[in-house]
Design a protein around this motif. Structure first.
Motif, PDB file in Angstrom:
ATOM      1  N   LEU A 110      42.311   1.328 -12.946  1.00  0.00           N
ATOM      2  CA  LEU A 110      41.999   0.280 -11.977  1.00  0.00           C
ATOM      3  C   LEU A 110      42.918  -0.920 -12.161  1.00  0.00           C
ATOM      4  O   LEU A 110      43.504  -1.436 -11.192  1.00  0.00           O
ATOM      5  N   ILE A 111      43.060  -1.367 -13.409  1.00  0.00           N
ATOM      6  CA  ILE A 111      43.901  -2.542 -13.684  1.00  0.00           C
ATOM      7  C   ILE A 111      45.360  -2.245 -13.376  1.00  0.00           C
ATOM      8  O   ILE A 111      46.062  -3.052 -12.753  1.00  0.00           O
ATOM      9  N   LYS A 112      45.848  -1.086 -13.806  1.00  0.00           N
ATOM     10  CA  LYS A 112      47.248  -0.730 -13.588  1.00  0.00           C
ATOM     11  C   LYS A 112      47.588  -0.697 -12.112  1.00  0.00           C
ATOM     12  O   LYS A 112      48.623  -1.234 -11.679  1.00  0.00           O
ATOM     13  N   ASN A 113      46.727  -0.058 -11.314  1.00  0.00           N
ATOM     14  CA  ASN A 113      47.020   0.058  -9.885  1.00  0.00           C
ATOM     15  C   ASN A 113      46.994  -1.294  -9.193  1.00  0.00           C
ATOM     16  O   ASN A 113      47.823  -1.565  -8.326  1.00  0.00           O
ATOM     17  N   PHE A 114      46.048  -2.152  -9.588  1.00  0.00           N
ATOM     18  CA  PHE A 114      46.043  -3.485  -8.990  1.00  0.00           C
ATOM     19  C   PHE A 114      47.309  -4.241  -9.380  1.00  0.00           C
ATOM     20  O   PHE A 114      47.944  -4.883  -8.536  1.00  0.00           O
ATOM     21  N   LYS A 116      50.270  -3.131 -10.260  1.00  0.00           N
ATOM     22  CA  LYS A 116      51.471  -2.589  -9.628  1.00  0.00           C
ATOM     23  C   LYS A 116      51.539  -2.947  -8.140  1.00  0.00           C
ATOM     24  O   LYS A 116      52.613  -3.213  -7.602  1.00  0.00           O
ATOM     25  N   ASP A 117      50.381  -2.962  -7.488  1.00  0.00           N
ATOM     26  CA  ASP A 117      50.359  -3.183  -6.035  1.00  0.00           C
ATOM     27  C   ASP A 117      50.354  -4.657  -5.653  1.00  0.00           C
ATOM     28  O   ASP A 117      50.883  -5.033  -4.603  1.00  0.00           O
ATOM     29  N   LYS A 118      49.762  -5.511  -6.492  1.00  0.00           N
ATOM     30  CA  LYS A 118      49.486  -6.879  -6.057  1.00  0.00           C
ATOM     31  C   LYS A 118      50.234  -7.968  -6.820  1.00  0.00           C
ATOM     32  O   LYS A 118      50.497  -9.036  -6.260  1.00  0.00           O
ATOM     33  N   LEU A 119      50.542  -7.736  -8.102  1.00  0.00           N
ATOM     34  CA  LEU A 119      51.147  -8.813  -8.881  1.00  0.00           C
ATOM     35  C   LEU A 119      52.627  -8.963  -8.554  1.00  0.00           C
ATOM     36  O   LEU A 119      53.351  -7.983  -8.450  1.00  0.00           O
ATOM     37  N   LYS A 120      53.038 -10.191  -8.410  1.00  0.00           N
ATOM     38  CA  LYS A 120      54.437 -10.501  -8.134  1.00  0.00           C
ATOM     39  C   LYS A 120      55.097 -11.005  -9.414  1.00  0.00           C
ATOM     40  O   LYS A 120      54.427 -11.259 -10.408  1.00  0.00           O
ATOM     41  N   ASN A 121      56.426 -11.149  -9.364  1.00  0.00           N
ATOM     42  CA  ASN A 121      57.143 -11.657 -10.524  1.00  0.00           C
ATOM     43  C   ASN A 121      56.574 -13.009 -10.943  1.00  0.00           C
ATOM     44  O   ASN A 121      56.400 -13.898 -10.126  1.00  0.00           O
ATOM     45  N   GLY A 122      56.286 -13.127 -12.224  1.00  0.00           N
ATOM     46  CA  GLY A 122      55.752 -14.383 -12.735  1.00  0.00           C
ATOM     47  C   GLY A 122      54.239 -14.447 -12.782  1.00  0.00           C
ATOM     48  O   GLY A 122      53.669 -15.326 -13.434  1.00  0.00           O
ATOM     49  N   ASP A 123      53.549 -13.530 -12.074  1.00  0.00           N
ATOM     50  CA  ASP A 123      52.085 -13.527 -12.087  1.00  0.00           C
ATOM     51  C   ASP A 123      51.559 -13.015 -13.426  1.00  0.00           C
ATOM     52  O   ASP A 123      52.122 -12.082 -14.016  1.00  0.00           O
ATOM     53  N   ILE A 124      50.498 -13.604 -13.880  1.00  0.00           N
ATOM     54  CA  ILE A 124      49.779 -13.106 -15.053  1.00  0.00           C
ATOM     55  C   ILE A 124      48.309 -12.979 -14.673  1.00  0.00           C
ATOM     56  O   ILE A 124      47.707 -13.925 -14.158  1.00  0.00           O
ATOM     57  N   GLU A 141      45.154  -3.119 -23.331  1.00  0.00           N
ATOM     58  CA  GLU A 141      46.281  -4.044 -23.157  1.00  0.00           C
ATOM     59  C   GLU A 141      47.589  -3.415 -23.629  1.00  0.00           C
ATOM     60  O   GLU A 141      48.625  -3.508 -22.958  1.00  0.00           O
ATOM     61  N   GLU A 142      47.557  -2.764 -24.799  1.00  0.00           N
ATOM     62  CA  GLU A 142      48.763  -2.154 -25.351  1.00  0.00           C
ATOM     63  C   GLU A 142      49.276  -1.027 -24.459  1.00  0.00           C
ATOM     64  O   GLU A 142      50.491  -0.895 -24.242  1.00  0.00           O
ATOM     65  N   ILE A 143      48.359  -0.221 -23.931  1.00  0.00           N
ATOM     66  CA  ILE A 143      48.769   0.881 -23.051  1.00  0.00           C
ATOM     67  C   ILE A 143      49.408   0.325 -21.781  1.00  0.00           C
ATOM     68  O   ILE A 143      50.435   0.841 -21.309  1.00  0.00           O
ATOM     69  N   LEU A 144      48.830  -0.729 -21.227  1.00  0.00           N
ATOM     70  CA  LEU A 144      49.405  -1.350 -20.035  1.00  0.00           C
ATOM     71  C   LEU A 144      50.804  -1.889 -20.327  1.00  0.00           C
ATOM     72  O   LEU A 144      51.727  -1.741 -19.517  1.00  0.00           O
ATOM     73  N   VAL A 150      54.668  -5.355 -17.386  1.00  0.00           N
ATOM     74  CA  VAL A 150      55.203  -6.483 -18.131  1.00  0.00           C
ATOM     75  C   VAL A 150      55.972  -7.405 -17.203  1.00  0.00           C
ATOM     76  O   VAL A 150      56.361  -7.036 -16.100  1.00  0.00           O
ATOM     77  N   ASN A 151      56.177  -8.622 -17.661  1.00  0.00           N
ATOM     78  CA  ASN A 151      57.096  -9.560 -17.030  1.00  0.00           C
ATOM     79  C   ASN A 151      58.327  -9.681 -17.912  1.00  0.00           C
ATOM     80  O   ASN A 151      58.213  -9.656 -19.144  1.00  0.00           O
ATOM     81  N   THR A 152      59.467  -9.810 -17.314  1.00  0.00           N
ATOM     82  CA  THR A 152      60.699 -10.039 -18.064  1.00  0.00           C
ATOM     83  C   THR A 152      61.274 -11.380 -17.650  1.00  0.00           C
ATOM     84  O   THR A 152      61.478 -11.637 -16.462  1.00  0.00           O
ATOM     85  N   GLU A 153      61.516 -12.245 -18.627  1.00  0.00           N
ATOM     86  CA  GLU A 153      62.048 -13.571 -18.347  1.00  0.00           C
ATOM     87  C   GLU A 153      63.414 -13.723 -19.021  1.00  0.00           C
ATOM     88  O   GLU A 153      63.554 -13.556 -20.238  1.00  0.00           O
TER      89      GLU A 153
END
Length: 282
Positions: A110-114, A116-124, A141-144, A150-153
């Motif tokens: 559930l968390i992964k799909n949300f 991938k579909d909804k979070l934009k760069n910079g979102d936490i 958390e570790e599996i995710l 992840v975010n890359t900065e």
């Protein structure tokens, strides 16, 4: 920010998890509105749970809150995603199924799909799930993180990667909005258990024109009637908002378009090897 809860971890034919995601600047407003409505109807927040909907007063309070919440969902300020699974499908009807580990994996899905579909760069996404001592939230958390959530900065001297998802176990005393996740998880699950009887109840309007002996004999408890009122209310509002939600298609709440802000996701096995975990298989 997100608030999550599950319904029926170890019993019944259907199990579910719901997560309500709210932009941080609206969390206090929504929490205050919920508490305002509960006070108006003289309701204790601790008893505002799906399995305690045993009065018309609670139905009226929930409908008033949902009218308010659906406006925010329509404006994409709130998202509610619910995953539901059938323990009698090919994934789950196996010997030695580990329901606790499977619940963890369904939270992950559930968390992964949300994310991938909804979070934009910079979102936490900070998630506050209702306390469940059987779930290792750090492991999820570790599996995710390992799965690329992840975010890359890019900094002048190095590249930093950090998780886009943070999970902080909580409870309804600390976060009343977990109750909304509880209500959607419970409502989704019982809509599948109740559907046949709900459909008969819904046809009550035809009794005067087309007498039906089976309908006349239909026995509905007060608790069921209150649940049915909410199913009908939510179904009508989803159709009015064009959210591609159906009760009839799967005989329970189901969303055809996963990108809609109100997403009832009926999980189905993805392939022959998609099996629930068994005990000592982690």
């Amino acid at each position: 920010m997100a608030f999550a809860d599950e319904s029926s971890q170890n019993n019944g034919d259907y199990r579910s998890i719901s997560m309500i995601v709210i932009s941080e600047e609206h969390c206090n407003e929504i929490n205050d509105k919920l508490n305002e409505i509960l006070a108006e109807y003289d309701l204790n927040p601790k008893n505002f749970k799906w399995n305690k909907f045993n009065s018309k007063n609670k139905v009226n309070a929930l409908e008033k809150f949902l009218k308010y919440l659906f406006r925010l969902i329509f404006d994409n300020l709130v998202f509610i995603h619910t995953i539901i699974w059938d323990i009698h499908d090919s994934r789950h009807e196996i010997v030695g199924r580990d329901d606790t580990e499977n619940l963890s994996r369904m939270y992950y899905k559930l968390i992964k799909n949300f994310a991938k579909d909804k979070l934009k760069n910079g979102d936490i996404l900070t998630i506050f799930p209702d306390r469940n001592n059987s779930i290792d939230w750090n492991r999820i958390e570790e599996i995710l993180l390992n799965d690329g959530i992840v975010n890359t900065e890019e900094l002048s001297f190095c590249t930093v990667e950090f998780s886009k998802v943070s999970i902080n176990e909580s409870n309804t005393d600390e976060n009343t909005l977990i109750q909304i996740a509880d209500i959607f998880a419970g409502m989704t699950r019982t809509s599948y258990d109740d559907y046949e009887k709900y459909e008969q109840w819904l046809n009550r309007h035809q009794q005067s024109l087309f007498p039906n002996e089976n309908l006349n004999k239909l026995q509905i408890s007060g608790r069921e009637r209150h649940r049915f009122m909410i199913y009908e209310f939510v179904d009508k509002h989803c159709k009015h908002r064009s959210w591609s939600v159906s009760l009839k298609e799967k005989k329970g709440f189901y969303t055809f378009d996963k990108f809609k802000p109100l997403n009832f996701w009926f999980y189905q096995p993805q392939h022959d090897e998609d099996k629930a975990p068994v005990k000592n298989d982690k």
